[in-house]
Design a protein around this motif. Structure first.
Motif, short mmCIF file in Angstrom:
data_model
loop_
_atom_site.label_atom_id
_atom_site.label_comp_id
_atom_site.label_asym_id
_atom_site.label_seq_id
_atom_site.Cartn_x
_atom_site.Cartn_y
_atom_site.Cartn_z
N SER A 168 46.35 46.15 43.22
CA SER A 168 45.70 47.36 42.71
C SER A 168 45.16 47.14 41.31
O SER A 168 44.11 47.68 40.95
N MET A 169 45.88 46.38 40.49
CA MET A 169 45.49 46.19 39.10
C MET A 169 44.59 44.98 38.93
O MET A 169 44.21 44.64 37.81
N ASN A 170 44.29 44.31 40.04
CA ASN A 170 43.37 43.18 40.01
C ASN A 170 43.89 42.04 39.14
O ASN A 170 43.11 41.40 38.41
N THR A 171 45.19 41.80 39.22
CA THR A 171 45.77 40.74 38.38
C THR A 171 46.44 39.65 39.22
O THR A 171 46.98 38.70 38.67
N GLY A 172 46.45 39.77 40.50
CA GLY A 172 47.13 38.77 41.33
C GLY A 172 46.95 39.04 42.81
O GLY A 172 46.14 39.88 43.17
N PRO A 173 47.72 38.39 43.66
CA PRO A 173 48.80 37.45 43.39
C PRO A 173 48.33 36.03 43.03
O PRO A 173 49.16 35.22 42.61
N LYS A 174 47.03 35.77 43.15
CA LYS A 174 46.58 34.44 42.77
C LYS A 174 46.36 34.43 41.26
O LYS A 174 45.78 35.36 40.69
N VAL A 175 46.79 33.38 40.59
CA VAL A 175 46.64 33.34 39.14
C VAL A 175 45.18 33.21 38.76
O VAL A 175 44.40 32.55 39.44
N GLY A 176 44.84 33.87 37.65
CA GLY A 176 43.48 33.76 37.13
C GLY A 176 43.44 32.66 36.09
O GLY A 176 44.25 31.75 36.10
N ALA A 177 42.50 32.75 35.17
CA ALA A 177 42.35 31.69 34.18
C ALA A 177 43.45 31.74 33.14
O ALA A 177 44.09 32.77 32.95
N GLY A 178 43.68 30.61 32.47
CA GLY A 178 44.62 30.61 31.36
C GLY A 178 45.85 29.76 31.57
O GLY A 178 46.74 29.73 30.73
N PHE A 179 45.93 29.05 32.71
CA PHE A 179 47.12 28.22 32.95
C PHE A 179 46.76 26.75 32.69
O PHE A 179 45.58 26.38 32.66
N ASP A 180 47.78 25.95 32.51
CA ASP A 180 47.56 24.51 32.40
C ASP A 180 47.70 23.85 33.76
O ASP A 180 46.92 22.97 34.12
N ILE A 181 48.73 24.24 34.49
CA ILE A 181 48.93 23.77 35.86
C ILE A 181 49.35 24.97 36.69
O ILE A 181 50.14 25.79 36.24
N ALA A 182 48.82 25.11 37.92
CA ALA A 182 49.28 26.17 38.81
C ALA A 182 49.77 25.55 40.11
O ALA A 182 49.14 24.65 40.65
N LEU A 183 50.91 26.06 40.56
CA LEU A 183 51.51 25.54 41.79
C LEU A 183 51.58 26.62 42.85
O LEU A 183 51.85 27.77 42.54
N THR A 184 51.38 26.23 44.11
CA THR A 184 51.68 27.12 45.22
C THR A 184 52.66 26.39 46.12
O THR A 184 52.39 25.28 46.59
N GLU A 185 53.76 27.02 46.35
CA GLU A 185 54.83 26.40 47.13
C GLU A 185 54.52 26.55 48.62
O GLU A 185 54.28 27.65 49.10
N ILE A 186 54.49 25.43 49.37
CA ILE A 186 54.28 25.52 50.82
C ILE A 186 55.27 24.59 51.51
O ILE A 186 55.85 23.71 50.88
N THR A 187 55.45 24.82 52.81
CA THR A 187 56.19 23.81 53.57
C THR A 187 55.16 22.97 54.31
O THR A 187 54.30 23.51 55.01
N ALA A 188 55.25 21.67 54.13
CA ALA A 188 54.33 20.75 54.80
C ALA A 188 55.18 19.65 55.41
O ALA A 188 56.02 19.06 54.73
N ALA A 225 46.78 30.92 52.68
CA ALA A 225 47.32 31.90 53.62
C ALA A 225 48.57 32.55 53.07
O ALA A 225 48.78 33.76 53.23
N ALA A 226 49.40 31.75 52.43
CA ALA A 226 50.64 32.29 51.89
C ALA A 226 50.36 33.31 50.80
O ALA A 226 50.98 34.38 50.72
N VAL A 227 49.38 32.97 49.95
CA VAL A 227 49.04 33.90 48.86
C VAL A 227 48.40 35.16 49.44
O VAL A 227 48.68 36.28 49.00
N ARG A 228 47.57 34.96 50.47
CA ARG A 228 46.93 36.12 51.10
C ARG A 228 47.98 37.04 51.71
O ARG A 228 47.89 38.25 51.66
N SER A 229 48.98 36.44 52.29
CA SER A 229 50.05 37.22 52.89
C SER A 229 50.75 38.08 51.84
O SER A 229 51.06 39.25 52.07
N ALA A 230 50.97 37.50 50.67
CA ALA A 230 51.57 38.28 49.60
C ALA A 230 50.66 39.45 49.23
O ALA A 230 51.12 40.58 49.05
N ALA A 231 49.36 39.16 49.16
CA ALA A 231 48.40 40.22 48.80
C ALA A 231 48.42 41.36 49.81
O ALA A 231 48.23 42.52 49.47
N GLU A 232 48.66 41.00 51.07
CA GLU A 232 48.61 42.04 52.11
C GLU A 232 49.89 42.82 52.25
O GLU A 232 49.95 43.81 52.97
#
Lengths: 380, 159, 284
Positions: A168-188, A225-232
């Motif tokens: 709703s606040m347009n701040t996530g769940p995907k990180v925007g600019a301003g990070f040095d490294i961004a990680l998304t945890e998945i099972t592979a 997909a994982a991040v989208r799931s969080a968004a939904e």
């Protein structure tokens, strides 16, 4: 995009520590996820999941091994960039000397922080506080130096919390600019991996020192997909349509009386909110009176004396103070700093002892949004 | 002084603004040109309220006698203002003293004369009441604000 | 003459750190209001009329206080202070040569250029006259450029009047039309008694060509603004000075917020259209 494994992640932390960073990350403490110094990935809350609702928080461990399955706890990164207590200066009197000596000052050592596990909403909260302390006319030098030295290792949320409304606040769940490294945890391939995105030269340099591979298309797809799931699956929603004018125009809405009956004016919301920045100053002396100190500490607009002046108190009712907090957070902030003050992290909802929900209060104002009839009857 | 000259003097006073010539003439019939020396009293608390005063120059202080504190001055009235409405309201007695703080020049209107004319000509009476209630409203509002004691020891700017 | 050295050790270089200044003298204006004169020595920071400083007493605290001296004489600045809290009480006990801390000047100021070729109407109540004194000095330095200067001043009682001698001087030397009223008088007071807005009865303003400057307790300002409006002074030509609790004066602590404004930075001086809608709200 790259992919690293747990070993790689652990190495990142090790390298950061070797570079002199104090690595701060999530840890379990007293039944909540807090931010504290971590030595490596083994300090992370593996397998812990939080359940959050209005006025409630519980943390449980499951069989999983996810390192970031929980969302945010009562701490935010403002605890480090904008310390709850900070000495501003000290004054020493020398007698019977005349004149002034303005000696060069030893600047207190300022730690170099590496924030591990910064969520999208938190990244935005840091950007918001950057504007308050660095871009609003005067510069808070402590904040500014801590901030410029800080390394940000962000994490994309793959699970939404019960009070989350970053969408709703347009701040996530995907990180925007301003990070040095961004990680998304998945099972592979049955193991935990991290899809890694580089956000800066600092991040690129670190990446260069650990084993990594380019991410495969399916890794990236799984991460997205994982991040989208969080968004939904956001726990809450807040309609921000024209919200500034809505709050400005409704300063006498019955909602304020209603919430005032519930609000304890305890200030929890302002303590846990990652963007609240109010502070006050304290003066102390030693017994001789020759040595005095001035420090800054967190304050809250909910305290009874917040708006007190010599002639009285401009906000003596809980109603006026709650209205001030919410109007500032969602409306005035936009005029002051160009963005909303709220990042949708839901902390104020979780940690309110009576479960006041800012999204519900907005809904209530919208639901009964017609202007009240003017009180008739003269008092003469 | 001739009624016509008094009429001209009256015309200059804000109280009669927009009053028709006919009603002004009625008013002039009760009027006389007066002066009060500095320090003298125009009206006395408790006495019969027999005049309505339109101030032309100088200043009058409204005083209340307090046995324990002497005379307390609570308000002043100056050029363009009026003094007294108790001539119209039973029991037609003054509630305060009126002391000339400076030399005062005024038009005094005989209270009983005015009252009779108001009774006999209700249109004229209404015009008087309209203006008087405006005066009273302003005086009441001012008194309330004075009561608030806004400059009291607990108020101030940038302290 | 005794003075003491204060060495301010900064842990960080920061806008929150005051500079030490020496007290030149203290004059009592009434039994609870005093003016303190500070020697800025070499550190001359010029200020604009309406601005304020944060004055610091080590170990006690800071107070936001309007500067009440002549902006063209910034080597010694004056603050007229109402003794009402712990900081102002501590300041009241200081002596010549004592050291206090000062940060500033802060805030927006009374605009002077807009009044050129216009009439000026200053309406103040209580200690509200203090922040207007620098404006008056600014006008006096270029007196011919401005039209009438009308000063309507309300105080609690004759004993609470500030700058009494100066008021007469301003009337004589600079053609200021000074009207003074008190809320309660005594038998020795020959002036007006009543609310400050009643003084409008005795001055004829050319409303369209008048710039109004208003300062005093908020209630007093509200009924003054109503009166100015009733008399046709345009809102865009009306300026007022607001007050709120201040801890930092640099927009960090959040205390002085008034609607979306930080009074320390966006104010304390506002033009009326900026705040008119806020003045009507309760407990803002």
């Amino acid at each position: 995009m790259y992919i690293i494994d747990e070993e790689g992640f652990h190495s990142i932390l090790r390298i950061l520590r070797e570079l002199g960073y104090t690595t701060i990350g999530p840890k379990v403490h007293n039944g909540a996820i807090v931010y504290d110094e971590i030595a490596g990935i083994n300090d992370l809350p593996r397998g812990w999941i939080d359940e959050q609702g209005p006025g409630s928080y519980s943390l449980n461990q499951n069989d999983g091994q996810s390192m970031f399955g929980y969302v945010v706890g009562p701490h935010s990164w403002k605890k480090f960039l904008f310390p709850p207590r900070k000495q501003l200066f000290s004054v020493t009197r020398h007698q019977p000397d005349f004149g002034f000596s303005d000696s060069p000052d030893p600047v207190a050592p300022v730690p170099k922080y590496a924030f591990v596990g910064v969520r999208a909403c938190e990244l935005q909260a840091i950007a918001i506080q950057d504007r308050v302390f660095c871009s609003n006319g005067f510069i808070d030098s402590t904040y500014s130096s801590l901030r410029s030295d800080a390394f940000i290792l962000a994490v994309n949320c793959t699970r939404a919390g019960g009070n989350c409304f970053c969408v709703s606040m347009n701040t996530g769940p995907k990180v925007g600019a301003g990070f040095d490294i961004a990680l998304t945890e998945i099972t592979a391939d049955g193991e935990f991996r991290f899809v890694l995105e580089v956000g800066s030269k600092k991040g690129e340099t670190i990446l260069g020192q650990i084993p990594h591979n380019p991410a495969r298309a399916e890794d990236v797809a799984r991460a997205e997909a994982a991040v989208r799931s969080a968004a939904e699956h956001m726990g809450k929603a807040l309609d921000t349509t024209n919200i500034k004018q809505l709050l400005y125009d409704n300063s006498e809405h019955p909602v304020w009386d209603d919430v005032a009956k519930r609000c304890l004016s305890c200030a929890n919301c302002t303590m846990v909110c990652p963007t609240c920045f109010c502070s006050t100053v304290e003066d102390t002396t030693d017994l001789t009176g020759d040595h005095a100190e001035r420090s800054r500490r967190w304050d809250s607009c909910f305290t009874v004396d917040f708006a007190k002046v010599a002639g009285g108190n401009f906000r003596s009712s809980t109603k006026s103070r709650y209205r001030q907090w919410m109007t500032h957070k969602l409306a005035s902030w936009i005029d002051q700093f160009g963005t909303s003050g709220c990042v949708g992290c839901g902390r104020c909802i979780t940690w309110c002892p009576v479960g006041i929900d800012i999204t519900e209060e907005v809904r209530a104002i919208r639901g009964k949004s017609e202007h009240l009839p003017v009180q008739s009857g003269s008092s003469e | 002084m001739q009624t016509e000259d008094l009429g001209q003097l009256l015309r200059q006073h804000p109280f009669v603004a927009d009053l028709s010539d006919q009603h002004l003439h009625v008013l002039a019939g009760c009027a006389s040109n007066v002066r009060y020396a500095e320090g003298s009293y125009l009206i006395h608390e408790g006495e019969v309220a027999d005049k309505f005063i339109l101030l032309r120059s100088g200043r009058v202080a409204l005083e209340i006698d307090m046995n324990e504190r002497g005379s307390l001055r609570i308000q002043t009235a100056g050029p363009g203002e009026v003094l007294g409405w108790s001539w119209l309201i039973s029991p037609f007695r003054w509630h305060f003293n009126g002391c000339a703080v400076t030399d005062v020049r005024a038009i005094a209107l005989d209270g009983k004369c005015l009252r009779t004319k108001c009774e006999n000509d209700h249109d004229f009476g209404y015009e008087m009441l309209k203006r008087l209630s405006h005066v009273m409203e302003r005086r009441l509002e001012a008194t309330r604000l004075q009561l608030l004691d806004v400059y009291g020891s607990n108020s101030g700017v940038h302290t | 003459m005794e003075s003491r050295t204060a060495e301010i050790q900064r842990t960080v270089v920061d806008p929150m750190v005051p500079r030490p200044v020496s007290i030149r003298k203290i004059i009592w204006e009434t039994d609870d209001t005093f003016t303190i004169f500070l020697d800025l020595d070499g550190t001359v920071a010029s200020f604009k009329p309406g601005q304020f400083n944060m004055v610091f007493v080590p170990g006690v605290g800071e107070s936001a206080i309007s500067i009440s001296s002549d902006p063209l004489k910034p080597r010694t600045i004056a603050h007229t202070i109402h003794r009402v809290g712990i900081v102002t009480t501590a300041l009241a006990q200081k002596k010549r040569g004592d050291i206090v801390g000062v940060r500033g000047p802060y805030g927006s100021s009374w605009p002077v250029e807009v009044a050129r070729s216009k009439d000026v109407c200053i309406v103040v109540g209580g200690i509200g006259l203090a922040p207007l004194r620098p404006l008056l000095f600014s006008l006096f330095h270029r007196r011919a450029e401005f039209g009438r200067i009308v000063l309507l001043y309300g105080a609690r009682s004759p004993l609470d009047l500030l700058y009494r001698v100066e008021l007469e001087e301003w009337a004589d030397r600079y053609s200021v039309e000074v009207l003074v009223t008190v809320d309660r008088g005594d038998s020795s007071w020959k002036g007006h008694i009543g609310v400050v807005t009643n003084l409008f009865t005795y001055v004829k303003l050319d409303a369209r060509d008048t710039i109004a400057y208003v300062c005093g307790p908020e209630t007093m300002m509200k009924f003054t603004l109503d009166e100015l409006d009733r008399r046709g002074v345009p809102a865009e030509q009306t300026y007022l000075s607001m007050e709120r609790n201040m801890k930092c004066a640099v927009g960090f602590c959040g205390h002085c917020q008034y609607g979306p404004y930080f009074i320390c930075k966006d104010g304390p001086v506002f033009v009326l259209p900026q705040v008119r809608h806020l003045l009507e709200k309760k407990e803002l």
